[in-house]
Scaffold this motif. Structure first.
Motif, PDB file in Angstrom:
ATOM      1  N   ALA A 146      -9.586  70.197 -38.429  1.00 54.52           N
ATOM      2  CA  ALA A 146     -10.639  69.184 -38.323  1.00 54.52           C
ATOM      3  C   ALA A 146     -11.988  69.679 -38.809  1.00 54.52           C
ATOM      4  N   TRP A 147     -12.244  70.971 -38.705  1.00 55.44           N
ATOM      5  CA  TRP A 147     -13.598  71.470 -38.949  1.00 55.44           C
ATOM      6  C   TRP A 147     -13.616  72.803 -39.690  1.00 55.44           C
ATOM      7  N   LEU A 148     -13.064  73.840 -39.084  1.00 54.01           N
ATOM      8  CA  LEU A 148     -13.373  75.204 -39.485  1.00 54.01           C
ATOM      9  C   LEU A 148     -12.879  75.544 -40.882  1.00 54.01           C
ATOM     10  N   ASP A 149     -11.725  74.990 -41.276  1.00 55.50           N
ATOM     11  CA  ASP A 149     -11.214  75.242 -42.620  1.00 55.50           C
ATOM     12  C   ASP A 149     -11.840  74.332 -43.665  1.00 55.50           C
ATOM     13  N   GLN A 150     -12.677  73.407 -43.225  1.00 55.43           N
ATOM     14  CA  GLN A 150     -13.306  72.457 -44.150  1.00 55.43           C
ATOM     15  C   GLN A 150     -14.662  72.946 -44.647  1.00 55.43           C
ATOM     16  N   VAL A 151     -15.175  74.029 -44.059  1.00 52.20           N
ATOM     17  CA  VAL A 151     -16.493  74.547 -44.434  1.00 52.20           C
ATOM     18  C   VAL A 151     -16.372  76.038 -44.715  1.00 52.20           C
ATOM     19  N   ASN A 152     -17.471  76.616 -45.173  1.00 53.45           N
ATOM     20  CA  ASN A 152     -17.446  78.008 -45.610  1.00 53.45           C
ATOM     21  C   ASN A 152     -17.775  78.956 -44.457  1.00 53.45           C
ATOM     22  N   PHE A 153     -16.893  78.997 -43.461  1.00 57.59           N
ATOM     23  CA  PHE A 153     -17.076  79.896 -42.327  1.00 57.59           C
ATOM     24  C   PHE A 153     -16.661  81.315 -42.713  1.00 57.59           C
ATOM     25  N   PRO A 154     -17.488  82.317 -42.433  1.00 59.90           N
ATOM     26  CA  PRO A 154     -17.003  83.690 -42.593  1.00 59.90           C
ATOM     27  C   PRO A 154     -15.828  83.921 -41.651  1.00 59.90           C
ATOM     28  N   PRO A 155     -14.727  84.443 -42.126  1.00 64.62           N
ATOM     29  CA  PRO A 155     -13.555  84.632 -41.257  1.00 64.62           C
ATOM     30  C   PRO A 155     -13.852  85.446 -40.008  1.00 64.62           C
ATOM     31  N   THR A 156     -14.758  86.398 -40.112  1.00 60.91           N
ATOM     32  CA  THR A 156     -15.076  87.241 -38.953  1.00 60.91           C
ATOM     33  C   THR A 156     -15.890  86.505 -37.896  1.00 60.91           C
ATOM     34  N   HIS A 157     -16.325  85.292 -38.199  1.00 60.82           N
ATOM     35  CA  HIS A 157     -17.097  84.514 -37.233  1.00 60.82           C
ATOM     36  C   HIS A 157     -16.218  83.567 -36.421  1.00 60.82           C
ATOM     37  N   LEU A 158     -14.935  83.579 -36.695  1.00 55.15           N
ATOM     38  CA  LEU A 158     -13.980  82.780 -35.927  1.00 55.15           C
ATOM     39  C   LEU A 158     -13.190  83.723 -35.030  1.00 55.15           C
ATOM     40  N   HIS A 159     -13.166  83.397 -33.743  1.00 52.64           N
ATOM     41  CA  HIS A 159     -12.600  84.303 -32.751  1.00 52.64           C
ATOM     42  C   HIS A 159     -11.531  83.576 -31.931  1.00 52.64           C
ATOM     43  N   PRO A 160     -10.372  83.311 -32.523  1.00 53.36           N
ATOM     44  CA  PRO A 160      -9.316  82.607 -31.787  1.00 53.36           C
ATOM     45  C   PRO A 160      -8.688  83.488 -30.718  1.00 53.36           C
ATOM     46  N   MET A 161      -8.123  82.854 -29.718  1.00 53.15           N
ATOM     47  CA  MET A 161      -7.404  83.584 -28.682  1.00 53.15           C
ATOM     48  C   MET A 161      -6.061  84.069 -29.243  1.00 53.15           C
ATOM     49  N   PRO A 162      -5.715  85.328 -29.040  1.00 48.57           N
ATOM     50  CA  PRO A 162      -4.437  85.831 -29.549  1.00 48.57           C
ATOM     51  C   PRO A 162      -3.272  85.320 -28.708  1.00 48.57           C
ATOM     52  N   THR A 163      -2.160  85.071 -29.368  1.00 49.49           N
ATOM     53  CA  THR A 163      -0.963  84.594 -28.668  1.00 49.49           C
ATOM     54  C   THR A 163       0.308  85.238 -29.226  1.00 49.49           C
ATOM     55  N   ALA A 164       0.180  86.401 -29.852  1.00 50.25           N
ATOM     56  CA  ALA A 164       1.314  86.987 -30.574  1.00 50.25           C
ATOM     57  C   ALA A 164       1.961  88.173 -29.877  1.00 50.25           C
ATOM     58  N   ALA A 165       1.473  88.566 -28.706  1.00 47.02           N
ATOM     59  CA  ALA A 165       1.984  89.778 -28.061  1.00 47.02           C
ATOM     60  C   ALA A 165       3.257  89.537 -27.273  1.00 47.02           C
ATOM     61  N   ASN A 166       3.655  88.268 -27.149  1.00 48.99           N
ATOM     62  CA  ASN A 166       4.813  87.908 -26.337  1.00 48.99           C
ATOM     63  C   ASN A 166       4.604  88.245 -24.865  1.00 48.99           C
ATOM     64  N   ASP A 167       3.338  88.358 -24.484  1.00 46.38           N
ATOM     65  CA  ASP A 167       2.962  88.623 -23.092  1.00 46.38           C
ATOM     66  C   ASP A 167       1.556  88.073 -22.897  1.00 46.38           C
ATOM     67  N   PRO A 168       1.403  86.936 -22.203  1.00 46.92           N
ATOM     68  CA  PRO A 168       0.066  86.330 -22.080  1.00 46.92           C
ATOM     69  C   PRO A 168      -0.947  87.228 -21.394  1.00 46.92           C
ATOM     70  N   LYS A 169      -0.510  88.099 -20.493  1.00 46.31           N
ATOM     71  CA  LYS A 169      -1.453  89.003 -19.832  1.00 46.31           C
ATOM     72  C   LYS A 169      -2.036  89.995 -20.826  1.00 46.31           C
ATOM     73  N   VAL A 170      -1.197  90.479 -21.731  1.00 48.20           N
ATOM     74  CA  VAL A 170      -1.678  91.405 -22.756  1.00 48.20           C
ATOM     75  C   VAL A 170      -2.676  90.709 -23.673  1.00 48.20           C
ATOM     76  N   ASP A 171      -2.356  89.490 -24.099  1.00 51.87           N
ATOM     77  CA  ASP A 171      -3.267  88.764 -24.987  1.00 51.87           C
ATOM     78  C   ASP A 171      -4.554  88.376 -24.271  1.00 51.87           C
ATOM     79  N   ALA A 172      -4.475  88.056 -22.992  1.00 50.00           N
ATOM     80  CA  ALA A 172      -5.688  87.757 -22.227  1.00 50.00           C
ATOM     81  C   ALA A 172      -6.593  88.985 -22.155  1.00 50.00           C
ATOM     82  N   GLU A 173      -6.003  90.148 -21.950  1.00 53.99           N
ATOM     83  CA  GLU A 173      -6.784  91.384 -21.906  1.00 53.99           C
ATOM     84  C   GLU A 173      -7.393  91.691 -23.271  1.00 53.99           C
TER      85      GLU A 173
END
Length: 249
Positions: A98-125
């Motif tokens: 809707a927004w972020l890929d439509q404008v010239n955002f520096p990639p380092t300025h986007l801070h998504p929550m990680p979800t790839a560790a297969n353990d939500p506690k690890v990704d939360a930390e």
């Protein structure tokens, strides 16, 4: 429909009832643009935490049409479903489309929550550490976001802070694991949200009338109605459509 505005005992709390979702989007955009301008003038940087769900999507689409200094804006997420970033239910995916890929955002300025560790506690930390490093926090400190956007479910949950769950009681962390019917989520904690300079709820639909009555009641159980727990040190905005706010006086 005329806009109705109520101010609570503290001048920092505002409840506005607007005609429809379109008016909520425009009002939220107007407020955000002021907050961005003020933050850039004061600190040369603006930080925002995004909400998921369908209600904020038109706001993100409207932001994509603005000419803003994207290199001075940092985007975070207030909660995330524990799915891949390309999953249809991903909050990150929705905001990017809707927004972020439509404008010239520096990639380092986007801070998504990680979800790839297969353990939500690890990704939360992991996200907890990212916030600590980005905001240069000492032990026990909380970051101060310029704006935290929130929605509210018909059970009065906000972010991934659901009724009668352990996440509601976490006071010593920035990020924790939420629980939605046995499905893990990653979420901001209540104290992290409450340290923001501005928290803005966007709420639509007649099914929100009863939970809003409990959230705004002089007395109610915050563990049963978690949005009651959101009492930031800065401004608190509730932008409601006419259906959601029909019973407020």
């Amino acid at each position: 429909m005329p806009k109705l505005t109520f101010e609570a005992t503290l001048m920092e709390k505002f409840i506005e009832i607007l005609a429809n979702k379109e008016e909520i989007t425009q009002r939220a955009l107007d407020i955000l643009l002021v907050k961005i301008k003020d933050a850039l003038q004061s600190r040369d940087q603006f930080t925002i935490a995004l909400a998921g769900g369908s209600t904020p999507k038109p706001l993100y689409e409207a932001l994509a049409q603005q000419a803003l200094p994207w290199d001075k804006i940092h985007v975070f997420w207030g909660d995330e479903r524990y799915v891949r970033s390309d999953h249809p239910d991903s909050n990150q995916r929705m905001a990017r489309q809707a927004w972020l890929d439509q404008v010239n955002f520096p990639p380092t300025h986007l801070h998504p929550m990680p979800t790839a560790a297969n353990d939500p506690k690890v990704d939360a930390e992991t996200y907890n550490r990212e916030l600590e490093q980005f905001f240069h926090l000492n032990a026990g400190e909380f970051p101060v976001f310029d704006v935290v956007l929130l929605g509210m479910g018909d059970d009065a949950h906000t972010a991934s802070l659901f009724p009668h769950t352990e996440a509601l009681t976490v006071q010593d962390r920035l990020i924790t694991v939420g629980n939605k019917d046995g499905q893990p989520r990653i979420t901001f904690t209540v104290p992290l949200i409450n340290h923001a300079r501005c928290v803005m709820f966007l709420v639509t639909g007649a099914n929100k009338q009863e939970p809003l009555a409990q959230v705004f009641a002089s007395e109610a159980d915050a563990i049963a109605y978690p949005s009651r727990l959101i009492q930031p040190v800065g401004e608190l905005w509730w932008l409601l459509d006419a259906a959601a706010g029909a019973n407020l006086t």
